[in-house]
Write a protein that holds these residues in place. Structure first.
Motif, PDB file in Angstrom:
ATOM      1  N   MET A  18       1.013  -1.121  -0.009  1.00 23.83           N
ATOM      2  CA  MET A  18       0.069  -0.440   0.062  1.00 23.83           C
ATOM      3  C   MET A  18       0.661   1.228   0.307  1.00 23.83           C
ATOM      4  O   MET A  18       0.672   2.235  -0.977  1.00 23.83           O
ATOM      5  N   LEU A  19       1.565   1.406   0.929  1.00 16.85           N
ATOM      6  CA  LEU A  19       3.111   2.359   1.108  1.00 16.85           C
ATOM      7  C   LEU A  19       3.559   2.330  -0.603  1.00 16.85           C
ATOM      8  O   LEU A  19       3.483   3.756  -1.186  1.00 16.85           O
ATOM      9  N   GLU A  21       2.337   1.607  -3.284  1.00 15.46           N
ATOM     10  CA  GLU A  21       1.531   2.091  -5.187  1.00 15.46           C
ATOM     11  C   GLU A  21       1.231   3.313  -4.103  1.00 15.46           C
ATOM     12  O   GLU A  21       1.180   4.841  -4.711  1.00 15.46           O
ATOM     13  N   SER A  22       0.924   3.483  -2.846  1.00 21.87           N
ATOM     14  CA  SER A  22       0.835   5.428  -2.243  1.00 21.87           C
ATOM     15  C   SER A  22       1.824   6.638  -2.478  1.00 21.87           C
ATOM     16  O   SER A  22       1.606   7.453  -2.919  1.00 21.87           O
ATOM     17  N   LYS A  25       2.578   7.085  -6.320  1.00 22.28           N
ATOM     18  CA  LYS A  25       0.464   7.366  -7.117  1.00 22.28           C
ATOM     19  C   LYS A  25       1.424   9.274  -6.834  1.00 22.28           C
ATOM     20  O   LYS A  25       0.984   9.518  -7.807  1.00 22.28           O
ATOM     21  N   GLN A  26       1.594   9.452  -5.475  1.00 21.36           N
ATOM     22  CA  GLN A  26       2.218  10.803  -5.888  1.00 21.36           C
ATOM     23  C   GLN A  26       3.328  11.466  -6.312  1.00 21.36           C
ATOM     24  O   GLN A  26       2.665  11.759  -6.311  1.00 21.36           O
ATOM     25  N   ASN A 135       8.972  12.545  -0.440  1.00 15.74           N
ATOM     26  CA  ASN A 135       8.007  12.074  -0.416  1.00 15.74           C
ATOM     27  C   ASN A 135       8.237  10.329  -0.164  1.00 15.74           C
ATOM     28  O   ASN A 135       7.958   9.637   0.751  1.00 15.74           O
TER      29      ASN A 135
END
Length: 297
Positions: A18-19, A21-22, A25-26, A135
């Motif tokens: 999940m991290l 993928e986040s 996306k960022q 990020n």
């Protein structure tokens, strides 16, 4: 191969995914935003070239108009008598110089503006890169926290499993110790019973032997007809002593005292032996009570 941590591994992997993928996306959002800024700046930069070209064309048109030998300026010169004069040549030179100066200034200003746009484009890229780096660092920190949580979960589970093993071992040791103690108690009970039975048998043998010896002594005494000053008859043909009990009871009392002094018989065993004497008719209940009183039992 099962490790016992499959659930923890799955949780950690899902969170890491999940991290990732986040972060992806960022990055896409930041890259798109940066590219939009760059595209806008590039567009404005290209407009400068168009505007510069248009401006220079206008400057050139004005120069051509002013330097036209048949134009208004030339007619004005001729009307003033300055045509083909040195002043006229100087004016032409000045017009050309002015034209060159204006063109040069226009180009320089355009270059300056384009440099500014290039700087802004570089800044946009740097800002985007910095944001991406920030990020990525944040995601890295979160992953490190996940690793710490995973380690804590694994450690807690290890402690729980270890404690369960210790409890099971303690329980097993207690059960073994209890079974061993039960066995020891059983052995001790058997040994005590054997000792008791043996002592009881010894007491019975001793009583029987004493009775035989006493009977023999009675027969000897009867044959010798030797009386004693302390013996009297109780009217039933049984010799009694001064204390009112039979000679047999007195001698039995002495025998029991002797056995007790040796420590070979307990009070319980002595009581049973005295009861047996009463049951056998050797002594009376009164004599048994007297003997028990003398023995303190």
């Amino acid at each position: 191969m099962a490790t016992g941590y499959e659930d923890i591994d799955k949780l950690t992997n899902d969170q890491n995914q999940m991290l990732d993928e986040s972060l992806k996306k960022q990055e896409e959002i930041i890259n798109d935003k940066t590219q939009m800024q760059i595209d806008e700046l590039e567009k404005n930069k290209s407009e400068i070239d168009k505007q510069t070209s248009k401006t220079n064309q206008g400057i050139y048109a004005q120069y051509k108009k002013a330097s036209n030998p048949y134009g208004a300026n030339a007619e004005e010169m001729f009307s003033q008598g300055l045509g083909n004069s040195g002043y006229s040549e100087t004016s032409k030179t000045n017009l050309y110089n002015t034209y060159q100066k204006n063109v040069t200034e226009t180009i320089n200003n355009a270059q300056k503006l384009k440099s500014d746009f290039d700087f802004q484009i570089n800044q946009a890229r740097k800002t985007g890169d910095i944001t991406l780096a920030q990020n990525a660092l944040e995601i890295y920190n979160q992953k490190m926290k996940l690793l710490a949580q995973e380690y804590e979960l694994r450690n807690n589970r290890e402690q729980i499993l270890y404690q369960k093993e210790q409890d099971a071992l303690a329980q097993s040791n207690w059960e073994k110790e209890w079974a061993y103690q039960q066995q020891r108690d059983q052995i001790a009970d058997n040994q005590w019973q054997q000792t008791f039975d043996y002592q009881k048998q010894r007491d019975q043998v001793a009583d029987s032997q004493w009775a035989k010896e006493y009977a023999l002594s009675q027969r000897k005494a009867s044959s010798s007809r030797s009386g004693s000053s302390i013996n009297v008859s109780n009217g039933n043909g049984v010799n009694t002593s001064n204390n009112g009990i039979s000679e047999y009871a007195n001698q039995y009392l002495e025998r029991v005292k002797y056995l007790k002094s040796l420590g070979n018989s307990s009070n319980e065993n002595l009581e049973k032996a005295i009861v047996n004497q009463v049951t056998s008719g050797n002594i009376s209940e009164e004599e048994a009570a007297y003997i028990c009183s003398e023995l303190g039992i």
